[in-house]
Design a protein around this motif. Structure first.
Motif, short mmCIF file in Angstrom:
data_model
loop_
_atom_site.label_atom_id
_atom_site.label_comp_id
_atom_site.label_asym_id
_atom_site.label_seq_id
_atom_site.Cartn_x
_atom_site.Cartn_y
_atom_site.Cartn_z
N SER A 12 0.86 -1.41 -0.12
CA SER A 12 -0.07 -0.09 -0.48
C SER A 12 0.77 1.82 0.15
CB SER A 12 -1.04 -0.15 0.96
OG SER A 12 -1.59 1.27 1.77
N LEU A 13 2.25 1.11 0.79
CA LEU A 13 2.76 2.45 0.71
C LEU A 13 3.85 2.78 -0.37
CD1 LEU A 13 3.27 2.72 4.42
CD2 LEU A 13 3.39 4.57 3.04
N ARG A 15 2.63 2.51 -3.49
CA ARG A 15 1.21 2.74 -4.20
C ARG A 15 1.72 4.33 -4.16
NH1 ARG A 15 -0.73 -2.01 -4.06
NH2 ARG A 15 -2.82 -0.90 -2.21
N SER A 16 1.50 4.44 -2.80
CA SER A 16 0.71 5.98 -2.60
C SER A 16 2.26 7.28 -1.79
CB SER A 16 0.08 6.07 -1.06
OG SER A 16 1.03 6.15 0.40
N ALA A 17 4.18 6.29 -1.65
CA ALA A 17 4.75 7.01 -1.92
C ALA A 17 5.96 6.46 -2.83
CB ALA A 17 5.38 6.45 -0.21
N LYS A 18 5.06 6.74 -4.03
CA LYS A 18 5.72 6.48 -5.52
C LYS A 18 7.27 6.55 -5.47
CE LYS A 18 2.81 9.16 -7.21
NZ LYS A 18 1.97 9.58 -6.59
N VAL A 87 2.50 5.25 7.97
CA VAL A 87 1.90 6.14 6.35
C VAL A 87 2.47 7.41 6.32
CG1 VAL A 87 -0.05 6.75 5.24
CG2 VAL A 87 -0.02 4.39 6.54
N GLU A 88 2.10 8.42 7.89
CA GLU A 88 3.27 9.81 7.14
C GLU A 88 4.16 9.86 7.64
OE1 GLU A 88 -0.23 11.88 9.91
OE2 GLU A 88 0.76 11.09 11.89
N GLN A 91 4.94 8.44 3.60
CA GLN A 91 4.92 8.99 3.16
C GLN A 91 5.51 10.66 3.33
OE1 GLN A 91 0.31 9.33 3.09
NE2 GLN A 91 0.46 7.45 1.58
N GLU A 103 6.46 18.66 -5.45
CA GLU A 103 5.98 17.64 -4.52
C GLU A 103 7.16 18.97 -3.55
OE1 GLU A 103 5.00 13.67 -5.18
OE2 GLU A 103 7.56 14.16 -5.40
#
Length: 208
Positions: A12-13, A15-18, A87-88, A91, A103
């Motif tokens: 999952s991470l 994917r979100s933290a590409k 997660v924080e 990311q 970014e």
């Protein structure tokens, strides 16, 4: 954490933290767990506190400015609950270590926008510059020098001439001159400490 849960979190991470591979995400989760063990906070189940975060950024990247570190903590702490979740953490590091220019512009603007109103005001520039500049000899009035710097920054960056910097102003200024990204104080790691951090943390992935 079970192996299966860890794997789901890694997938999952990544994917979100590409910007990280799955192996790198796993290394960052392990580092997070090690930091969590250090945290004596009552949040310890969910994440680690401001003190652990500041100590980590200081030892990893040499960041020493308290005001900047507080703001960096706030940009990582997206749900604003006073602790950094895994997660924080992943990311936030994705932007700090490998973020695109876009970014990083968003990140720096958020750090400098102290009250979160969508503008960097004269007062906020003054505050950030006052904290980040080397103290002058006592006989000079440092405030005057900082006020001059604020005016120079506005002259260069305030495209719509309204006396404050909107995100659009800031973005335009940085795109025209990349060095203005950290105009109001260092809030990103320098290349040397970034590479050293990555080499140390991602060592395991290179052995695979």
């Amino acid at each position: 954490m079970s192996r299966k849960r860890l794997q789901l979190l890694v997938e999952s991470l990544s994917r979100s933290a590409k910007h990280f591979t799955e192996g790198e995400v796993e290394c960052l989760i392990k580092l997070f767990d090690a930091l969590l063990a250090k945290s004596s906070s009552h949040f310890a189940v969910a994440g680690f506190n401001r003190t652990v975060f500041r100590d980590t950024l200081f030892s990893a990247f040499g960041m020493t400015d308290d005001a900047v570190l507080d703001r960096v903590f706030s940009t990582f702490d997206r749900d604003n609950n006073g602790c950094i979740t895994v997660v924080e953490w992943v990311q936030g590091l994705a932007v700090l270590l490998r973020g695109t220019l876009e970014e990083k512009i968003k990140y720096c603007f958020t750090v400098y926008d102290l009250n979160g109103d969508g503008y960097i005001s004269r007062e906020e520039m003054f505050q950030m510059l006052k904290n980040s500049l080397i103290k002058q000899p006592a006989e000079e009035d440092p405030d005057e020098g900082i006020k001059d710097l604020v005016e120079i920054a506005l002259k260069k960056m305030d495209y719509d001439h309204d006396g404050k910097l909107s995100f659009e102003d800031f973005e335009q200024a940085v795109r025209d001159e990349n060095l203005l990204l950290e105009a109001f104080g260092p809030c990103l790691p320098d290349i040397k400490s970034r590479i050293a951090f990555e080499e140390k943390v991602f060592l395991e992935t290179r052995k695979l």
